[in-house]
Design a protein around this motif. Structure first.
Motif, short mmCIF file in Angstrom:
data_model
loop_
_atom_site.label_atom_id
_atom_site.label_comp_id
_atom_site.label_asym_id
_atom_site.label_seq_id
_atom_site.Cartn_x
_atom_site.Cartn_y
_atom_site.Cartn_z
N LYS A 194 0.83 -1.21 0.00
CA LYS A 194 0.00 0.00 0.00
C LYS A 194 0.86 1.24 0.00
N ARG A 195 1.99 1.20 0.69
CA ARG A 195 2.81 2.40 0.83
C ARG A 195 4.14 2.25 0.11
N SER A 196 4.18 1.40 -0.91
CA SER A 196 5.46 1.22 -1.59
C SER A 196 5.85 2.49 -2.35
N ASP A 197 4.86 3.40 -2.61
CA ASP A 197 5.20 4.64 -3.31
C ASP A 197 6.18 5.47 -2.52
N VAL A 198 5.99 5.55 -1.20
CA VAL A 198 6.88 6.38 -0.39
C VAL A 198 8.11 5.60 0.03
N MET A 199 8.22 4.35 -0.40
CA MET A 199 9.43 3.60 -0.08
C MET A 199 10.20 3.32 -1.36
N ASN A 200 9.92 4.10 -2.42
CA ASN A 200 10.67 3.99 -3.66
C ASN A 200 10.50 2.64 -4.34
N ASN A 201 9.45 1.90 -3.98
CA ASN A 201 9.22 0.56 -4.53
C ASN A 201 10.40 -0.37 -4.31
N SER A 202 11.25 -0.06 -3.35
CA SER A 202 12.44 -0.90 -3.16
C SER A 202 12.43 -1.56 -1.80
N GLU A 203 11.26 -1.62 -1.16
CA GLU A 203 11.24 -2.22 0.17
C GLU A 203 11.41 -3.73 0.07
N SER A 204 11.99 -4.30 1.11
CA SER A 204 12.26 -5.73 1.09
C SER A 204 11.04 -6.49 1.59
N HIS A 205 10.57 -7.44 0.79
CA HIS A 205 9.40 -8.23 1.18
C HIS A 205 9.79 -9.55 1.80
N PHE A 206 11.03 -9.62 2.33
CA PHE A 206 11.52 -10.90 2.84
C PHE A 206 10.67 -11.40 4.00
N VAL A 207 10.36 -10.50 4.95
CA VAL A 207 9.64 -10.94 6.15
C VAL A 207 8.24 -11.46 5.82
N PRO A 208 7.41 -10.69 5.08
CA PRO A 208 6.07 -11.24 4.80
C PRO A 208 6.12 -12.49 3.95
N ASN A 209 7.05 -12.56 2.97
CA ASN A 209 7.12 -13.76 2.14
C ASN A 209 7.49 -14.97 2.97
N SER A 210 8.45 -14.80 3.89
CA SER A 210 8.86 -15.96 4.69
C SER A 210 7.75 -16.36 5.66
N LEU A 211 7.00 -15.37 6.16
CA LEU A 211 5.88 -15.72 7.05
C LEU A 211 4.84 -16.52 6.28
N ILE A 212 4.56 -16.09 5.03
CA ILE A 212 3.59 -16.83 4.21
C ILE A 212 4.08 -18.25 3.98
N GLY A 213 5.38 -18.38 3.60
CA GLY A 213 5.93 -19.71 3.35
C GLY A 213 5.88 -20.59 4.58
N MET A 214 6.27 -20.03 5.73
CA MET A 214 6.28 -20.81 6.97
C MET A 214 4.87 -21.24 7.35
N GLY A 215 3.90 -20.35 7.14
CA GLY A 215 2.51 -20.70 7.46
C GLY A 215 2.05 -21.89 6.64
N LEU A 216 2.34 -21.86 5.33
CA LEU A 216 1.93 -22.97 4.46
C LEU A 216 2.63 -24.26 4.86
N LEU A 217 3.96 -24.17 5.09
CA LEU A 217 4.71 -25.37 5.46
C LEU A 217 4.19 -25.96 6.76
#
Lengths: 351, 346
Positions: B47-70
């Motif tokens: 939602k706020r990637s505009d003010v983060m230059n579209n360069s924010e790291s999505h590592f934490v949410p992606n890993s949480l999603i992966g861990m949840g599925l596993l």
């Protein structure tokens, strides 16, 4: 003494009735819960907007009554589910026998009454919102400048937050701000000639300007917000009169709030209508089930056919029986007691 | 010499299996919760990637999603195993898979712990991303005519209104950039010409802020322009005025919002990790207890369950030995294939 609307119920249809009733009861419980949530939401919205609704507006009664009606519907649904489940099982039914009669009376009178009242309010009250909001917003606008007057010091903050959150300006448009003094006198320089001129230019001695507070500004505008001297377009360089709407919010807060609250009220009304229909069906079904099982003497698995009915006798006969019962209780004549005991005894098992 | 030995009779084994089955299904629920937390964080960052230059790291949410599925997958499998453990016939088909499955579970738990730590430690990278992104966002505030950046004004305005903040570190950041588009400046006016000449880059700098910096709690109508000029406004002192504009910088406001979000997610993931470790230990006990049933014909007999067959040090030595043997046997097989000689070990 013919029963009212009798229905012959052998074993299989009885079981079908109980199962269908179980499903309907859970649907009623769900509808009651949804009506509860809906009225809770409306109550929360009204709490946020209570400064902008005149105190004389009766609209606040609707969510309270709907809350009670929803709760009773939820209870009726749960009871219906339990009773219909128990009626299929001989071991569990006896405790329900005594409770079901009074519960049906409470459900019909209490629940039905509340639902009818809530539906009536949902249809009638939204009309009063118009004047209530008109008055409330007018008061808030008038007290915008009174940030140091106890009792009204929050009007500025609340009105600014309202305009920012709901994307509206003024009561019916931004020109409402031109007609009131919204700058507190404390911040007006008495030595400034412009201020003196403005105050003297009107009868009430108000400092009126053709400007609006910052909360009317529309962030979608491509240029920084123009708040002051809005009646003089030539003052602002390159002001494009073809695009005046983007600078400030175009809608008035009255229309926005009215639309919002009326939408919520109509959604609540439709929820209550559905709950009412389901409640009638569940109560009818429970009554038929109860009377059919009473006819069997409480033995669930009896293969015999029984009759379910709404009332044991017509309305006139019921009133006569009730009157006679009351009459026997009043007159303590012992020699007449035995012959008069027989008719009340006849009346009792059928009730 | 076994680690943490516990005696199990038939009833205890059955109870352990049933308890583990229930815990595994709760753990599936916990996995779904972690999945939705990761999804929520991902959406908030987008939602706020505009003010983060579209360069924010999505590592934490992606890993949480992966861990949840596993977690959902592993725990439903473990639930099935525990359910079958009570029936010797069904358990026999699971027996060979249990040891590798437990090893995988241990690795999964270690990964989950690392993800939990990441939730708490991501703050630093987010801070620098926000600082850069907000600086650029403010720079492009006036570019409402440039395609690709025309939405930046709206984004920054709505951000400042929603998070009750102004500028990057404070409202003075707006004094250093030109936030009024040239299109709306009257270049014939002397004041505009003076301002543009007064700095090297030829920018129109004002000591004013956009309207979205205004604080509704102020008792006076918002002062947006000539903020440092006390004489321009009646009864105004810019040194002592606090309520006029928002004092927080948007970087600090956004950082605290995301930090609190990630901290609470980290706390929930930590609890789930503890739960998972308990389940793995319970599964290990069940495995060894069922292995220890000496007489398969007599299900009533007692058996022992343990975590490790020998002490930790010995198990580690044995593990290293088996690794060496594995390496040696591969080497010798290669030599044997070349020279046609029999392998010496393995």
């Amino acid at each position: 003494m013919a029963p009212v609307l009798p229905l012959v119920l052998p074993l299989q249809p009885r079981i079908r009735l109980a199962q269908g009733l179980w499903l309907l009861s859970w649907l009623l419980a769900l509808a009651g819960a949804l009506a509860l949530l809906c009225s809770g939401h409306l109550l929360a919205q009204l709490w946020h907007l209570h400064t902008f609704l005149a105190p004389s507006c009766p609209f606040a009664a609707l969510p309270h009554v709907a809350l009670a009606a929803g709760a009773v519907a939820l209870g009726t649904g749960l009871v219906g589910a339990g009773a219909s489940r128990a009626s299929l099982d001989a071991a569990h039914y006896p405790p329900w026998r005594k409770v079901l009669g009074p519960l049906l009376v409470v459900g019909t009178a209490g629940g039905g009454g509340l639902l009818v009242l809530a539906l009536g309010l949902a249809l009638a009250l939204p009309g009063s919102l118009d004047t209530g909001l008109e008055e409330g917003l007018g008061t808030a606008l008038a007290h915008y400048k009174d940030t140091e007057v106890p009792g009204h010091c929050h009007a500025k903050r609340l009105l600014d937050e309202l305009q920012l959150r709901h994307h509206c300006c003024g009561r019916h448009g931004y020109k409402d701000w031109f007609g009131i003094q919204w700058v507190s006198s404390r911040y007006l320089d008495p030595n400034d000639q412009d201020v003196v001129d403005r105050i003297q230019s009107n009868v009430e001695g108000l400092y009126l300007i053709d400007g609006v507070p910052f909360s009317c500004c529309n962030p979608h505008s491509p240029r920084p917000c123009l708040q002051s001297r809005l009646s003089e377009p030539h003052v602002h360089p390159l002001f494009d009169p073809r695009q005046p709407n983007l600078n400030l919010w175009a809608q008035g807060c009255h229309r926005v709030l009215l639309g919002q609250l009326q939408d919520l009220a109509s959604m609540l009304g439709s929820m209550l209508a559905v709950t009412f229909l389901l409640q009638i069906l569940v109560l009818l079904g429970l009554r038929y089930l109860q009377t059919a099982l009473e006819g069997l003497g409480g033995v669930i698995d009896g293969e015999g056919e029984t009759q379910g009915y709404l009332f044991p006798s017509g309305l006139k006969d019921m009133l006569k029986t009730a009157w006679r019962q009351g009459g026997v209780a009043d007159t303590p004549a012992p020699e007449e007691a035995p012959p008069e005991e027989a008719p009340p005894k006849e009346g009792l098992p059928e009730a | 010499m076994a680690l943490l030995k516990v005696k199990f009779d038939q009833k205890k084994r059955v109870k352990l299996a049933q308890g583990l089955w229930l815990m595994n299904w709760f753990s599936v629920l916990a996995g779904i919760i972690i999945f939705s937390l990761g999804l929520f964080l991902k959406i908030e960052l987008r939602k706020r990637s505009d003010v983060m230059n579209n360069s924010e790291s999505h590592f934490v949410p992606n890993s949480l999603i992966g861990m949840g599925l596993l977690s959902c997958v592993f725990n439903s499998l473990a639930g099935k195993i525990c359910y079958d453990a009570l029936d010797p016939a069904k358990y026999a088909k699971w027996k060979p898979w249990l040891k590798p499955y437990l090893a995988v579970c241990v690795l999964f738990n270690i990964a989950l712990l690392l993800v939990t730590l990441c939730c708490f430690l991501m703050r630093g990278s987010l801070e620098s991303t926000l600082a850069h992104g907000l600086k650029n966002g403010m720079k492009y505030y006036r570019d409402t005519d440039t395609p690709g950046r025309c939405f930046m004004k709206k984004t920054i305005d709505m951000l400042q209104i929603e998070f009750k903040c102004c500028g990057n570190n404070g409202f003075r950041d707006w004094f250093e950039i030109q936030w009024i588009s040239n299109r709306y400046l009257d270049f014939s006016s002397k004041e505009v010409k003076d301002r543009i000449k007064s700095n090297v880059d030829g920018r129109y700098l004002v000591d004013g802020v956009p309207f979205s910096c205004c604080n509704p709690s102020s008792p006076r109508p918002c002062i947006q322009y000539q903020l440092t000029n006390n004489s321009a406004h009646y009864s105004y002192d810019h040194q002592t005025e606090e309520l006029n504009l928002w004092v927080n910088g948007c970087r600090a406001a956004l950082l605290s919002y995301y930090s609190s979000l990630m901290n609470s997610m980290g706390a929930v993931t930590l609890l789930v990790w503890l739960f998972e470790v308990t389940i793995t230990i319970g599964l290990r006990y069940l495995h060894t207890a069922l292995e220890g049933v000496s007489n398969p014909e007599d299900p009533e007999c007692e058996s022992e369950g343990w975590l490790l067959e020998k002490s930790v040090l010995e198990t580690w030595k044995a593990f290293l030995e088996s690794l060496k043997k594995l390496g040696k046997s591969n080497q010798v097989e290669a030599e044997g294939a070349d020279a046609g000689q029999a392998p010496e070990a393995g």
